[in-house]
Design an enzyme around this catalytic site. Structure first.
Site, PDB file in Angstrom:
ATOM      1  N   CYS A   1       0.863  -1.187   0.000  1.00  0.00           N
ATOM      2  CA  CYS A   1       0.000   0.000   0.000  1.00  0.00           C
ATOM      3  C   CYS A   1       0.902   1.241   0.000  1.00  0.00           C
ATOM      4  CB  CYS A   1      -0.984  -0.003   1.173  1.00  0.00           C
ATOM      5  SG  CYS A   1      -0.230   0.281   2.781  1.00  0.00           S
ATOM      6  N   ARG A   2       0.378   2.352   0.409  1.00  0.00           N
ATOM      7  CA  ARG A   2       1.159   3.590   0.383  1.00  0.00           C
ATOM      8  C   ARG A   2       2.270   3.573   1.435  1.00  0.00           C
ATOM      9  NH1 ARG A   2       0.877   8.402   3.136  1.00  0.00           N
ATOM     10  NH2 ARG A   2       1.844  10.150   2.068  1.00  0.00           N
TER      11      ARG A   2
END
Length: 98
Positions: free
Chosen positions: A63-64
């Protein structure tokens, strides 16, 4: 929870290792850049799309920053999947993006 750093994932890919990467970011975040070959399944859809995954394979969640992928990792682990969280997420990724 099993974890790998972004650098460990990058090195494995550069060595030609076949990794099953799942990016749980939203579609608009993916548009800004993703690891080549990654599959996008936004976090809120994991429960509904886990039937697309194979319990005999190992998956690395991305993810980020590592938070949402950590949630996805714990959820899928509890469903019997072999999953690893990529710590630091795309913020720590130094490899190529598409």
């Amino acid at each position: 929870m099993k974890e790998m750093t972004a650098k460990e994932v990058e090195v494995a890919l550069k060595k030609g290792k076949k990794l099953n990467l799942i990016d749980v970011r939203e579609v608009d975040e993916i548009a800004a850049g993703k690891i080549p070959g990654v599959t996008n399944i936004p976090l809120h859809l994991i429960e509904f799309r886990m039937n697309e995954l194979d319990k005999s394979k190992e998956y690395i969640m991305v993810c980020r920053s590592g938070g949402r992928s950590g949630q996805a990792t714990m959820f899928l682990k509890n469903q019997g999947f072999n999953v690893i969280n990529m710590t630091g997420g795309m913020l720590a990724w130094e490899g190529s993006v598409e």
